[in-house]
Write a protein that holds these residues in place. Structure first.
Motif, PDB file in Angstrom:
ATOM      1  N   GLU A 230       0.871  -1.170   0.000  1.00 16.21           N
ATOM      2  CA  GLU A 230       0.000   0.000   0.000  1.00 16.21           C
ATOM      3  C   GLU A 230       0.909   1.220   0.000  1.00 16.21           C
ATOM      4  O   GLU A 230       1.529   1.548   1.006  1.00 16.21           O
ATOM      5  N   GLU A 231       0.982   1.889  -1.136  1.00 16.03           N
ATOM      6  CA  GLU A 231       1.895   3.018  -1.310  1.00 16.03           C
ATOM      7  C   GLU A 231       1.230   4.108  -2.142  1.00 16.03           C
ATOM      8  O   GLU A 231       0.454   3.821  -3.050  1.00 16.03           O
ATOM      9  N   ASN A 232       1.564   5.347  -1.825  1.00 15.47           N
ATOM     10  CA  ASN A 232       1.136   6.442  -2.675  1.00 15.47           C
ATOM     11  C   ASN A 232       1.849   6.344  -4.021  1.00 15.47           C
ATOM     12  O   ASN A 232       3.031   5.989  -4.096  1.00 15.47           O
ATOM     13  N   PHE A 233       1.127   6.651  -5.097  1.00 13.51           N
ATOM     14  CA  PHE A 233       1.782   6.765  -6.393  1.00 13.51           C
ATOM     15  C   PHE A 233       1.103   7.852  -7.220  1.00 13.51           C
ATOM     16  O   PHE A 233      -0.046   8.228  -6.970  1.00 13.51           O
ATOM     17  N   THR A 234       1.832   8.356  -8.203  1.00 15.95           N
ATOM     18  CA  THR A 234       1.388   9.478  -9.016  1.00 15.95           C
ATOM     19  C   THR A 234       0.955   8.997 -10.398  1.00 15.95           C
ATOM     20  O   THR A 234       1.105   7.825 -10.747  1.00 15.95           O
ATOM     21  N   LEU A 235       0.470   9.938 -11.207  1.00 16.48           N
ATOM     22  CA  LEU A 235       0.158   9.607 -12.591  1.00 16.48           C
ATOM     23  C   LEU A 235       1.403   9.131 -13.336  1.00 16.48           C
ATOM     24  O   LEU A 235       1.325   8.231 -14.175  1.00 16.48           O
ATOM     25  N   HIS A 236       2.548   9.718 -13.032  1.00 18.77           N
ATOM     26  CA  HIS A 236       3.799   9.272 -13.647  1.00 18.77           C
ATOM     27  C   HIS A 236       4.034   7.787 -13.377  1.00 18.77           C
ATOM     28  O   HIS A 236       4.420   7.034 -14.286  1.00 18.77           O
ATOM     29  N   ASP A 237       3.785   7.368 -12.149  1.00 22.02           N
ATOM     30  CA  ASP A 237       3.951   5.951 -11.800  1.00 22.02           C
ATOM     31  C   ASP A 237       2.934   5.086 -12.543  1.00 22.02           C
ATOM     32  O   ASP A 237       3.252   3.978 -12.978  1.00 22.02           O
ATOM     33  N   LEU A 238       1.721   5.596 -12.675  1.00 27.51           N
ATOM     34  CA  LEU A 238       0.695   4.852 -13.390  1.00 27.51           C
ATOM     35  C   LEU A 238       1.049   4.712 -14.870  1.00 27.51           C
ATOM     36  O   LEU A 238       0.947   3.622 -15.448  1.00 27.51           O
ATOM     37  N   TYR A 239       1.476   5.815 -15.484  1.00 26.63           N
ATOM     38  CA  TYR A 239       1.869   5.760 -16.898  1.00 26.63           C
ATOM     39  C   TYR A 239       2.966   4.727 -17.141  1.00 26.63           C
ATOM     40  O   TYR A 239       3.006   4.082 -18.189  1.00 26.63           O
ATOM     41  N   ASN A 240       3.872   4.600 -16.180  1.00 30.06           N
ATOM     42  CA  ASN A 240       5.051   3.755 -16.366  1.00 30.06           C
ATOM     43  C   ASN A 240       4.948   2.407 -15.657  1.00 30.06           C
ATOM     44  O   ASN A 240       5.946   1.696 -15.536  1.00 30.06           O
ATOM     45  N   ALA A 241       3.751   2.047 -15.224  1.00 31.73           N
ATOM     46  CA  ALA A 241       3.542   0.738 -14.606  1.00 31.73           C
ATOM     47  C   ALA A 241       3.579  -0.359 -15.658  1.00 31.73           C
ATOM     48  O   ALA A 241       3.397  -0.115 -16.860  1.00 31.73           O
ATOM     49  N   ASP A 242       3.800  -1.570 -15.204  1.00 29.41           N
ATOM     50  CA  ASP A 242       3.741  -2.725 -16.101  1.00 29.41           C
ATOM     51  C   ASP A 242       2.300  -3.111 -16.402  1.00 29.41           C
ATOM     52  O   ASP A 242       1.986  -3.551 -17.514  1.00 29.41           O
ATOM     53  N   GLU A 243       1.430  -2.963 -15.394  1.00 31.11           N
ATOM     54  CA  GLU A 243       0.027  -3.318 -15.545  1.00 31.11           C
ATOM     55  C   GLU A 243      -0.805  -2.423 -14.637  1.00 31.11           C
ATOM     56  O   GLU A 243      -0.283  -1.790 -13.706  1.00 31.11           O
ATOM     57  N   CYS A 244      -2.096  -2.399 -14.888  1.00 27.96           N
ATOM     58  CA  CYS A 244      -3.034  -1.666 -14.040  1.00 27.96           C
ATOM     59  C   CYS A 244      -4.373  -2.382 -14.072  1.00 27.96           C
ATOM     60  O   CYS A 244      -4.772  -2.929 -15.105  1.00 27.96           O
ATOM     61  N   PHE A 245      -5.059  -2.407 -12.943  1.00 29.48           N
ATOM     62  CA  PHE A 245      -6.418  -2.931 -12.910  1.00 29.48           C
ATOM     63  C   PHE A 245      -7.211  -2.248 -11.809  1.00 29.48           C
ATOM     64  O   PHE A 245      -6.649  -1.643 -10.889  1.00 29.48           O
ATOM     65  N   LEU A 246      -8.526  -2.325 -11.943  1.00 21.94           N
ATOM     66  CA  LEU A 246      -9.454  -1.741 -10.972  1.00 21.94           C
ATOM     67  C   LEU A 246     -10.235  -2.852 -10.301  1.00 21.94           C
ATOM     68  O   LEU A 246     -10.449  -3.920 -10.891  1.00 21.94           O
ATOM     69  N   THR A 247     -10.683  -2.593  -9.073  1.00 21.70           N
ATOM     70  CA  THR A 247     -11.483  -3.577  -8.349  1.00 21.70           C
ATOM     71  C   THR A 247     -12.686  -2.903  -7.699  1.00 21.70           C
ATOM     72  O   THR A 247     -12.625  -1.749  -7.285  1.00 21.70           O
ATOM     73  N   GLY A 248     -13.783  -3.647  -7.623  1.00 23.55           N
ATOM     74  CA  GLY A 248     -14.982  -3.157  -6.960  1.00 23.55           C
ATOM     75  C   GLY A 248     -16.038  -4.237  -6.954  1.00 23.55           C
ATOM     76  O   GLY A 248     -15.965  -5.194  -7.735  1.00 23.55           O
ATOM     77  N   THR A 249     -17.027  -4.090  -6.104  1.00 24.05           N
ATOM     78  CA  THR A 249     -18.075  -5.096  -6.027  1.00 24.05           C
ATOM     79  C   THR A 249     -18.784  -5.267  -7.360  1.00 24.05           C
ATOM     80  O   THR A 249     -19.013  -6.385  -7.820  1.00 24.05           O
ATOM     81  N   ALA A 250     -19.144  -4.158  -7.991  1.00 26.66           N
ATOM     82  CA  ALA A 250     -19.850  -4.243  -9.276  1.00 26.66           C
ATOM     83  C   ALA A 250     -18.895  -4.568 -10.415  1.00 26.66           C
ATOM     84  O   ALA A 250     -19.199  -5.387 -11.279  1.00 26.66           O
ATOM     85  N   ALA A 251     -17.715  -3.939 -10.426  1.00 29.31           N
ATOM     86  CA  ALA A 251     -16.757  -4.140 -11.524  1.00 29.31           C
ATOM     87  C   ALA A 251     -15.981  -5.435 -11.389  1.00 29.31           C
ATOM     88  O   ALA A 251     -15.430  -5.932 -12.373  1.00 29.31           O
ATOM     89  N   GLU A 252     -15.902  -5.970 -10.178  1.00 28.60           N
ATOM     90  CA  GLU A 252     -15.068  -7.137  -9.857  1.00 28.60           C
ATOM     91  C   GLU A 252     -13.601  -6.773 -10.081  1.00 28.60           C
ATOM     92  O   GLU A 252     -13.098  -5.877  -9.430  1.00 28.60           O
TER      93      GLU A 252
END
Length: 298
Positions: A230-252
């Motif tokens: 659990e770490e703070n990250f910026t848009l720069h970190d998001l742009y340069n990530a290897d992968e990204c995903f979202l989670t939620g009850t409706a979205a899974e």
């Protein structure tokens, strides 16, 4: 599809027969709390966790729910059973109830309690296969000293303003940041990035809702051998990530492959995301509180 039967203030009625008072402070002021809950294959997923969060949110608002957690849990199970559903999305709402036109909650003697079970598909299947396009938006999440994000309240205007911006930008989901410029979450989902097999999500202190699916994914990722942080990250970190995903009850669990026109990783759904999507579905469909028996198996 036959009309859904809902639990409304102690009675089971057709959805079309529900009458919310125009003086209900949930309608007038967003004064209330709610939970979105899933049922998979005749089992209600993480029911105890949802109940704990509902009652914690209500306590902070000094909103007394007129049922015990056990009683309300049984009503949730019955909402799935009475509508003859196996896979369902359950919306449990407790508003302040009817009062006067002033803000004072003391004018509302009885809360309004509503439980609705139906089906939901937040995103089309192609997004789960190919991933979402994200965009960052100008809307900021309120800080915890303004509106505590741990309270899952009926006031979702901040989320709706962000969703409007998503619609105007022509993307299915957007990324919100806090006042410090750190990425927080989507309009209704928690967010994760993957860097070098590390699964990273913003901390609670960043101003997020402690999502129940988020917690499950963190536990499953650890069990799969990934490092979780659990770490703070910026848009720069998001742009340069290897992968990204979202989670939620409706979205899974749903992958994201671009943000602000920039490919995340190679611009395709990554192996860590695909693995966690698969293990989540397996876990969700094999655990939970059976609708018929009403007893927990996990």
């Amino acid at each position: 599809m036959s009309e859904r039967i809902v639990f409304f203030n102690g009675n089971w009625v057709l959805a079309s027969q529900v009458r919310i008072s125009p003086f209900d402070h949930g309608f007038l002021y967003g004064d209330g709390v709610f939970e979105g809950i899933r049922a998979y294959a005749g089992r209600v997923f993480k029911l105890e966790d949802h109940m704990a969060r509902l009652y914690a949110s209500a306590k902070t608002l000094m909103l007394t729910i007129p049922y015990t957690p056990e009683e309300l849990s049984q009503k949730v199970l019955e909402s799935v059973r009475i509508n003859q559903l196996q896979d369902a999305y359950i919306r449990l709402v407790v508003s302040r109830g009817a009062g006067d036109l002033g803000l004072d909650p003391r004018s509302c003697p009885e809360p309004t309690v509503l439980i609705l079970a139906d089906q939901i598909q937040l995103y089309p299947e192609t997004f789960y296969q190919n991933g979402l396009a994200l965009a960052s938006v100008s809307i900021r999440r309120p800080s915890g000293d303004v509106l505590n994000p741990a309270v899952k309240s009926l006031n979702y205007l901040n989320n709706i303003l962000a969703k409007i911006e998503a619609n105007l930008r022509g993307v299915p989901e957007v990324v919100l940041m806090n006042a410090q410029g750190y990425v927080v979450e989507g309009t209704g989902d928690n967010i994760f990035i993957v860097r070098e097999n590390r699964v990273i999500t913003p901390p609670s202190s960043a101003g997020i809702l402690n999502g129940i699916t988020r917690k499950v994914i963190m536990e499953l990722a650890l069990a799969e051998g990934y490092r979780v942080a659990e770490e703070n990250f910026t848009l720069h970190d998001l742009y340069n990530a290897d992968e990204c995903f979202l989670t939620g009850t409706a979205a899974e669990v749903i992958p994201a492959v671009t943000c602000d026109g920039r490919p995340i990783g190679n611009g395709q759904v990554g192996p860590v995301t695909r693995r966690l999507m698969a293990v989540f579905q397996e876990f969700a469909r094999s655990t939970g509180t059976p609708v018929e028996q009403g007893t927990s198996v996990a």
